[in-house]
Design an enzyme around this catalytic site. Structure first.
Site, PDB file in Angstrom:
ATOM      1  N   THR A 273      10.621  62.293  40.039  1.00  0.00           N
ATOM      2  CA  THR A 273      10.540  62.486  38.590  1.00  0.00           C
ATOM      3  C   THR A 273      11.977  62.512  38.076  1.00  0.00           C
ATOM      4  O   THR A 273      12.715  63.465  38.309  1.00  0.00           O
ATOM      5  CB  THR A 273       9.803  63.787  38.235  1.00  0.00           C
ATOM      6  OG1 THR A 273       8.445  63.680  38.671  1.00  0.00           O
ATOM      7  CG2 THR A 273       9.817  64.022  36.730  1.00  0.00           C
TER       8      THR A 273
ATOM      9  N   LYS B 165       5.173  60.011  32.870  1.00  0.00           N
ATOM     10  CA  LYS B 165       5.266  61.330  33.517  1.00  0.00           C
ATOM     11  C   LYS B 165       5.781  62.380  32.538  1.00  0.00           C
ATOM     12  O   LYS B 165       5.347  63.542  32.557  1.00  0.00           O
ATOM     13  CB  LYS B 165       6.186  61.255  34.744  1.00  0.00           C
ATOM     14  CG  LYS B 165       6.382  62.591  35.480  1.00  0.00           C
ATOM     15  CD  LYS B 165       5.083  63.157  36.036  1.00  0.00           C
ATOM     16  CE  LYS B 165       5.289  64.521  36.701  1.00  0.00           C
ATOM     17  NZ  LYS B 165       5.956  64.427  38.025  1.00  0.00           N
TER      18      LYS B 165
ATOM     19  N   LYS C 156      13.498  71.423  35.107  1.00  0.00           N
ATOM     20  CA  LYS C 156      14.205  70.153  35.301  1.00  0.00           C
ATOM     21  C   LYS C 156      13.469  69.028  34.577  1.00  0.00           C
ATOM     22  O   LYS C 156      14.067  68.231  33.851  1.00  0.00           O
ATOM     23  CB  LYS C 156      14.319  69.847  36.800  1.00  0.00           C
ATOM     24  CG  LYS C 156      15.115  68.585  37.134  1.00  0.00           C
ATOM     25  CD  LYS C 156      14.251  67.343  37.302  1.00  0.00           C
ATOM     26  CE  LYS C 156      13.464  67.385  38.589  1.00  0.00           C
ATOM     27  NZ  LYS C 156      12.724  66.100  38.815  1.00  0.00           N
TER      28      LYS C 156
END
Length: 288
Positions: A97, A172, A240
């Site tokens: 990711t 995502k 994050k």
């Protein structure tokens, strides 16, 4: 069956690579900490390599799942990175990711070197990786994607090409936006139910069958109620991811007030010592 490499054997990559081997693919692994790679080989077979470049040599597909943009560059375009070992016609599939920008950057580098690149972040967490039922969101060229989709199926129950390079990462980001809002809403609902004297488990059983139902409610509602947060996707990782989301929103002009607020709520959870707690620990800040 394909000749593949897998770079990064963390909580996601370790079982993902294991599913590839179990499906009969010829798997070479690399991990920054070589002892993890040695443990994987002892458990699953295959071979390990000392560098990403060595792991990538002669492979049809090189899979990767590391921590962030910088980690990704370290195993691809840096010295001894995989891109220096890949052959023309091969494909690099990145399950990290990361940002859409790094996906576009690496796709351009791959194309210049004569091989393909697919950004392919996943959703489903550690349990999804271990059970081989991840959802994979992909960006890249259709012909390149077609080469890797059957192999990705080794650890996925859903895999879809979303558009050009970076589209997997953007999808995502939408996933994480939706999760953040859902978990905060569920936290407030359970907190409210407790303060109201309701039987929380009975409440969850009833409303989960209606319009309020969600994966988070079904899989995290009961554990949120009892304050159990020692599994799943860590708060540090979610922050994050939300940082990537908010950076992208500043670039594209999207307004994400709830996401920005929930990111700050997760910062409060970190201050409570919850850096490695599951993301459902948002409720903890309400019950301090």
């Amino acid at each position: 069956m394909a000749k593949v490499a897998f770079l990064g054997l963390g909580v996601m990559g370790y079982p993902m690579a294991g599913h590839l081997k179990a499906k009969g693919h010829d798997v070479t692994v690399y991990n920054r900490n070589p002892s993890k790679a040695q443990a994987w080989v002892a458990q699953h077979g295959g071979v390990s390599s000392p560098t990403p470049a060595d792991a990538a040599k002669g492979q049809e597909i090189v899979f990767c799942c590391v921590g962030n943009d910088d980690d990704l560059r370290a195993v691809t375009t840096a010295e001894n990175g995989a891109f220096s070992g890949m052959e023309k016609g091969a494909v690099f599939v990145d399950h990290t990711t990361a940002s859409a920008n790094v996906a576009r950057e690496l796709e351009a580098a791959a194309k210049a070197a004569g091989f393909g690149f697919i950004d392919a972040p996943v959703s489903g967490g550690q349990a999804g990786a271990e059970n081989g039922v991840l959802t994979v969101m992909c960006g890249g060229e259709a012909g390149t994607y077609a080469k890797v989709e059957p192999v990705i199926a080794s650890f996925a129950r859903m895999c879809k090409l979303m558009g050009p390079a970076g589209s997997g990462q953007l999808t995502k980001m939408v996933n994480q936006i939706c999760i953040a809002g859902t978990v905060q809403g569920l936290s407030e609902g359970i907190h409210f139910a407790k303060r109201s004297g309701l039987d929380v488990e009975a409440m969850l059983e009833v409303i989960s069958k209606g319009a309020a139902g969600s994966w988070q409610m079904d899989n995290r509602g009961k554990t949120m109620n009892i304050g159990k947060f020692d599994y799943g996707f860590a708060v540090d990782w979610m922050r994050k991811d939300l940082g990537i989301v908010l950076d992208e929103a500043r670039r594209n002009g999207a307004q994400l007030p709830v996401t920005a607020l929930v990111d700050q709520f997760y910062a409060e959870v970190q201050k409570l010592g919850g850096q490695r707690w599951d993301t459902s620990s948002l409720i903890a800040r309400l019950e301090e």
